[in-house]
Design a protein around this motif. Structure first.
Motif, mmCIF file in Angstrom:
data_model
loop_
_atom_site.group_PDB
_atom_site.id
_atom_site.type_symbol
_atom_site.label_atom_id
_atom_site.label_comp_id
_atom_site.label_asym_id
_atom_site.label_seq_id
_atom_site.Cartn_x
_atom_site.Cartn_y
_atom_site.Cartn_z
ATOM 1 N N ILE A 137 0.809 -1.220 0.000
ATOM 2 C CA ILE A 137 0.000 0.000 0.000
ATOM 3 C C ILE A 137 0.847 1.277 0.000
ATOM 4 O O ILE A 137 0.352 2.354 -0.309
ATOM 5 N N LYS A 138 2.131 1.169 0.322
ATOM 6 C CA LYS A 138 3.023 2.342 0.399
ATOM 7 C C LYS A 138 2.974 3.241 -0.833
ATOM 8 O O LYS A 138 2.938 4.464 -0.700
ATOM 9 N N PRO A 139 2.987 2.690 -2.036
ATOM 10 C CA PRO A 139 3.001 3.557 -3.227
ATOM 11 C C PRO A 139 1.804 4.503 -3.344
ATOM 12 O O PRO A 139 1.866 5.488 -4.063
ATOM 13 N N PHE A 140 0.717 4.219 -2.630
ATOM 14 C CA PHE A 140 -0.479 5.054 -2.726
ATOM 15 C C PHE A 140 -0.391 6.302 -1.850
ATOM 16 O O PHE A 140 -1.203 7.200 -1.982
ATOM 17 N N GLY A 141 0.577 6.338 -0.962
ATOM 18 C CA GLY A 141 0.772 7.515 -0.118
ATOM 19 C C GLY A 141 0.145 7.370 1.261
ATOM 20 O O GLY A 141 -1.040 7.615 1.438
ATOM 21 N N ILE A 142 0.957 6.970 2.207
ATOM 22 C CA ILE A 142 0.495 6.815 3.591
ATOM 23 C C ILE A 142 0.476 8.186 4.258
ATOM 24 O O ILE A 142 1.464 8.909 4.239
ATOM 25 N N LYS A 143 -0.661 8.526 4.863
ATOM 26 C CA LYS A 143 -0.789 9.789 5.596
ATOM 27 C C LYS A 143 -0.519 9.587 7.086
ATOM 28 O O LYS A 143 0.059 10.451 7.728
ATOM 29 N N GLU A 144 -0.967 8.448 7.611
ATOM 30 C CA GLU A 144 -0.850 8.213 9.043
ATOM 31 C C GLU A 144 -1.029 6.728 9.334
ATOM 32 O O GLU A 144 -1.786 6.045 8.653
ATOM 33 N N ILE A 145 -0.329 6.244 10.377
ATOM 34 C CA ILE A 145 -0.445 4.852 10.812
ATOM 35 C C ILE A 145 -0.608 4.826 12.324
ATOM 36 O O ILE A 145 0.063 5.562 13.042
ATOM 37 N N ALA A 146 -1.489 3.939 12.812
ATOM 38 C CA ALA A 146 -1.608 3.647 14.246
ATOM 39 C C ALA A 146 -1.663 2.119 14.371
ATOM 40 O O ALA A 146 -2.393 1.462 13.625
ATOM 41 N N ARG A 147 -0.885 1.596 15.297
ATOM 42 C CA ARG A 147 -0.760 0.148 15.411
ATOM 43 C C ARG A 147 -0.641 -0.242 16.873
ATOM 44 O O ARG A 147 0.100 0.371 17.617
ATOM 45 N N THR A 148 -1.411 -1.258 17.261
ATOM 46 C CA THR A 148 -1.284 -1.742 18.632
ATOM 47 C C THR A 148 -0.084 -2.668 18.726
ATOM 48 O O THR A 148 0.480 -3.084 17.712
ATOM 49 N N GLY A 149 0.246 -3.030 19.921
ATOM 50 C CA GLY A 149 1.200 -4.102 20.119
ATOM 51 C C GLY A 149 0.469 -5.418 19.910
ATOM 52 O O GLY A 149 -0.713 -5.458 19.552
ATOM 53 N N LYS A 150 1.162 -6.483 20.164
ATOM 54 C CA LYS A 150 0.623 -7.812 19.951
ATOM 55 C C LYS A 150 -0.276 -8.231 21.107
ATOM 56 O O LYS A 150 0.082 -8.079 22.263
ATOM 57 N N LEU A 151 -1.446 -8.759 20.776
ATOM 58 C CA LEU A 151 -2.321 -9.410 21.739
ATOM 59 C C LEU A 151 -2.160 -10.908 21.559
ATOM 60 O O LEU A 151 -1.989 -11.370 20.423
ATOM 61 N N ALA A 152 -2.212 -11.661 22.636
ATOM 62 C CA ALA A 152 -2.072 -13.112 22.516
ATOM 63 C C ALA A 152 -2.929 -13.797 23.572
ATOM 64 O O ALA A 152 -3.139 -13.268 24.664
ATOM 65 N N ILE A 153 -3.392 -14.970 23.206
ATOM 66 C CA ILE A 153 -4.132 -15.803 24.152
ATOM 67 C C ILE A 153 -3.761 -17.248 23.869
ATOM 68 O O ILE A 153 -3.587 -17.645 22.707
ATOM 69 N N GLY A 154 -3.568 -18.009 24.937
ATOM 70 C CA GLY A 154 -3.172 -19.410 24.794
ATOM 71 C C GLY A 154 -4.263 -20.257 24.172
ATOM 72 O O GLY A 154 -5.454 -20.016 24.366
ATOM 73 N N ILE A 155 -3.835 -21.247 23.410
ATOM 74 C CA ILE A 155 -4.767 -22.175 22.771
ATOM 75 C C ILE A 155 -5.178 -23.244 23.777
ATOM 76 O O ILE A 155 -4.358 -23.739 24.530
ATOM 77 N N GLY A 156 -6.449 -23.624 23.716
ATOM 78 C CA GLY A 156 -6.939 -24.743 24.550
ATOM 79 C C GLY A 156 -7.459 -24.329 25.888
ATOM 80 O O GLY A 156 -7.503 -23.251 26.339
#
Length: 156
Positions: A137-156
């Motif tokens: 998507i970079k070539p289209f022109g990024i105006k702003e980004i917001a990103r969380t950290g990683k969420l995780a939950i154990g399987i089972g």
């Protein structure tokens, strides 16, 4: 190697500061940190991603378990589901609209807002897929980004 640690701790003033202080005092860098209430409002879950070998992981977990406010510590590096939330605002002009919409559909993303010249897109997925989306998507022109950290939950 990145390790994902889940910490159940008392949901009260100063707990996050004590936990993050433990990392900085020992020279461990937190790659990502997500904190939120659990199904019990008096308990918070911290999902922490730390870079290092097995010895660093073992040391971090031992030190976390020593903190009074910590209830339980889990290693979620394996046998877990991990996701991030990613929001991006892009240029959205006539020339690129169809290509952006096609990428949104391919990555099973969502368009949250459209204005005259921009679009906001949401993705909830693994880090690798989000990184691939960003590259495309970079070539289209990024105006702003917001990103969380990683969420995780154990399987089972």
């Amino acid at each position: 190697m990145k390790h994902t640690i889940s910490v159940l701790a008392k949901n009260q003033f100063g707990v996050l500061a004590r936990i993050s202080g433990l990392f900085s005092a020992r020279g461990f860098n937190i790659e990502s940190l997500v904190v939120g209430e659990t199904e019990k409002p008096e308990i918070s879950r911290l999902t922490i991603e730390v870079l290092g070998d097995g010895k660093i992981l073992e040391q971090v977990m031992k030190q976390l378990n020593k903190l009074i406010d910590v209830i339980k510590v889990f290693d979620l590096s394996n046998n877990s589901i991990k996701r991030e939330l990613f929001l991006i605002k892009l240029n959205f002009v006539k020339e690129n609209r169809s290509e952006i919409i096609e990428l949104v559909n391919i990555f099973k993303a969502k368009i949250l807002d459209v204005s005259k010249d921009s679009v906001i897109i949401e993705i909830v997925d693994e880090q690798k897929k989000i990184d691939s989306f960003i590259d495309l998507i970079k070539p289209f022109g990024i105006k702003e980004i917001a990103r969380t950290g990683k969420l995780a939950i154990g399987i089972g």
